[in-house]
Design a protein around this motif. Structure first.
Motif, PDB file in Angstrom:
ATOM      1  N   ARG A 198       0.750  -1.244  -0.008  1.00 42.92           N
ATOM      2  CA  ARG A 198       0.037   0.001  -0.112  1.00 42.92           C
ATOM      3  C   ARG A 198       0.884   1.369   0.025  1.00 42.92           C
ATOM      4  O   ARG A 198       1.547   1.455   1.108  1.00 42.92           O
ATOM      5  CB  ARG A 198      -0.923   0.037   1.143  1.00 42.92           C
ATOM      6  CG  ARG A 198      -1.975   0.766   1.016  1.00 42.92           C
ATOM      7  CD  ARG A 198      -2.868   1.079   2.735  1.00 42.92           C
ATOM      8  NE  ARG A 198      -3.189  -0.139   3.121  1.00 42.92           N
ATOM      9  CZ  ARG A 198      -4.385  -0.667   3.257  1.00 42.92           C
ATOM     10  NH1 ARG A 198      -5.385  -0.155   2.543  1.00 42.92           N
ATOM     11  NH2 ARG A 198      -4.498  -1.658   3.746  1.00 42.92           N
ATOM     12  N   ASP A 199       0.925   1.855  -1.237  1.00 47.02           N
ATOM     13  CA  ASP A 199       1.973   2.808  -1.267  1.00 47.02           C
ATOM     14  C   ASP A 199       3.296   2.623  -1.027  1.00 47.02           C
ATOM     15  O   ASP A 199       3.877   1.585  -1.690  1.00 47.02           O
ATOM     16  CB  ASP A 199       1.532   4.135  -0.386  1.00 47.02           C
ATOM     17  CG  ASP A 199       0.007   4.815  -0.847  1.00 47.02           C
ATOM     18  OD1 ASP A 199      -0.111   4.679  -2.257  1.00 47.02           O
ATOM     19  OD2 ASP A 199      -0.471   4.992   0.249  1.00 47.02           O
ATOM     20  N   ILE A 246      -5.704  -5.738  -1.401  1.00 46.10           N
ATOM     21  CA  ILE A 246      -5.094  -4.578  -0.980  1.00 46.10           C
ATOM     22  C   ILE A 246      -4.140  -3.991  -2.185  1.00 46.10           C
ATOM     23  O   ILE A 246      -3.909  -2.916  -2.506  1.00 46.10           O
ATOM     24  CB  ILE A 246      -4.296  -4.454   0.298  1.00 46.10           C
ATOM     25  CG1 ILE A 246      -5.376  -4.452   1.432  1.00 46.10           C
ATOM     26  CG2 ILE A 246      -3.547  -3.218   0.552  1.00 46.10           C
ATOM     27  CD1 ILE A 246      -4.665  -5.127   2.773  1.00 46.10           C
ATOM     28  N   SER A 247      -3.326  -5.021  -2.784  1.00 46.54           N
ATOM     29  CA  SER A 247      -2.257  -4.901  -3.571  1.00 46.54           C
ATOM     30  C   SER A 247      -2.992  -4.457  -4.990  1.00 46.54           C
ATOM     31  O   SER A 247      -2.283  -3.616  -5.875  1.00 46.54           O
ATOM     32  CB  SER A 247      -1.245  -5.984  -3.716  1.00 46.54           C
ATOM     33  OG  SER A 247      -0.600  -6.127  -2.587  1.00 46.54           O
ATOM     34  N   ARG A 299      -5.614  -2.834  -5.287  1.00 46.93           N
ATOM     35  CA  ARG A 299      -6.104  -1.348  -5.100  1.00 46.93           C
ATOM     36  C   ARG A 299      -4.892  -0.497  -5.331  1.00 46.93           C
ATOM     37  O   ARG A 299      -5.167   0.850  -5.669  1.00 46.93           O
ATOM     38  CB  ARG A 299      -6.886  -1.141  -3.929  1.00 46.93           C
ATOM     39  CG  ARG A 299      -8.026  -1.664  -3.594  1.00 46.93           C
ATOM     40  CD  ARG A 299      -8.947  -1.190  -2.332  1.00 46.93           C
ATOM     41  NE  ARG A 299      -9.129  -2.106  -1.521  1.00 46.93           N
ATOM     42  CZ  ARG A 299      -9.094  -2.490  -0.417  1.00 46.93           C
ATOM     43  NH1 ARG A 299      -8.193  -1.773   0.231  1.00 46.93           N
ATOM     44  NH2 ARG A 299      -9.476  -3.441   0.456  1.00 46.93           N
ATOM     45  N   ARG A 300      -3.710  -0.907  -5.040  1.00 44.45           N
ATOM     46  CA  ARG A 300      -2.743  -0.062  -5.101  1.00 44.45           C
ATOM     47  C   ARG A 300      -2.170   0.342  -6.574  1.00 44.45           C
ATOM     48  O   ARG A 300      -1.701   1.218  -6.831  1.00 44.45           O
ATOM     49  CB  ARG A 300      -1.357  -0.579  -4.608  1.00 44.45           C
ATOM     50  CG  ARG A 300      -0.073   0.023  -4.540  1.00 44.45           C
ATOM     51  CD  ARG A 300       1.084  -0.756  -3.763  1.00 44.45           C
ATOM     52  NE  ARG A 300       2.287  -0.420  -3.829  1.00 44.45           N
ATOM     53  CZ  ARG A 300       3.253  -0.990  -4.664  1.00 44.45           C
ATOM     54  NH1 ARG A 300       3.111  -2.095  -5.545  1.00 44.45           N
ATOM     55  NH2 ARG A 300       4.428  -0.455  -4.917  1.00 44.45           N
TER      56      ARG A 300
END
Length: 212
Positions: free
Chosen positions: A153-154, A207-208, A210-211
């Motif tokens: 995430r970022d 999550i990855s 969405r990154r």
């Protein structure tokens, strides 16, 4: 030295970026996730049974904080890990003293160190016999082999610190060495390890995605 931290009127050199979040845990506060820092130090020094139980950064004496600041300004390696362990052990014992030999060794080093800002360009981890690789690759490769979910995430690398600590305490010395080298590479490149308890592979993938 230009890059100094002012803490309650006392000036300390900035921590070397290779220590990453472990420097915060040791120098500023001690959280419930200290076991990961404990395992990292044990792996770095080759002493997997090292314990930080009873340690609190708030209990550092002025002399201990000065020594610890000087040590953390140097790159993470076996000698500096052993020096950190010495400070931790003094604190755990309730003593405000330090090992004078270590104080003599590291005090002049701190004065001569350049600013420890993150490099303008990421520092890449280079495995023996290989060219430069993305600093994420060694860590992600090891995580994949260990079936350890990791989410990106970022610039944050989210992982269960409890599970990471378990692998840093592995009886396999090669695994311990490769894992702590991969963590240092992440820190040098400006990534931050974040705790994500009970992270699953499905959550990590989501999550990855969405990154990107």
């Amino acid at each position: 030295m230009a890059d100094l931290k002012n803490i309650d009127g006392h000036f300390f050199p900035a921590a070397h970026p290779g220590w990453g979040a472990f420097a915060e845990e040791l120098f500023h506060y001690t959280s419930r996730y200290y076991k990961t820092t404990e395992a990292f130090l044990g792996s770095l020094a080759g002493l997997p049974r090292f314990s930080m139980t009873g340690y609190s950064a708030a209990r550092l004496s002025d002399e201990q904080r000065s020594l610890l600041g000087a040590v953390l300004a140097s790159p993470p390696e076996r000698e500096t890990a052993l020096a950190v362990m010495s400070v931790v052990e003094y604190v755990c014992s309730g003593s405000a003293d330090v090992d004078e030999r270590l104080a003599d060794t590291f005090a002049p080093v701190a004065d001569a160190l350049p600013p420890a800002d993150l490099p303008e360009h990421p520092v890449h981890f280079t495995a023996e016999g290989e060219g430069d690789v993305d600093p994420l690759d060694p860590f992600m490769s090891l995580a994949d082999r260990l079936l350890m979910p990791v989410a990106l995430r970022d610039r944050h690398v989210e992982v269960s610190l409890r599970e990471l600590a378990k692998h840093l305490q592995s009886p396999n010395s090669t695994l311990r060495t490769n894992l702590h080298n991969a963590i240092i590479a992440l820190h040098n490149a400006g990534y931050v390890l974040r705790n994500h308890p009970h992270l699953t592979h499905c959550e990590a993938d989501e999550i990855s995605r969405r990154r990107n």
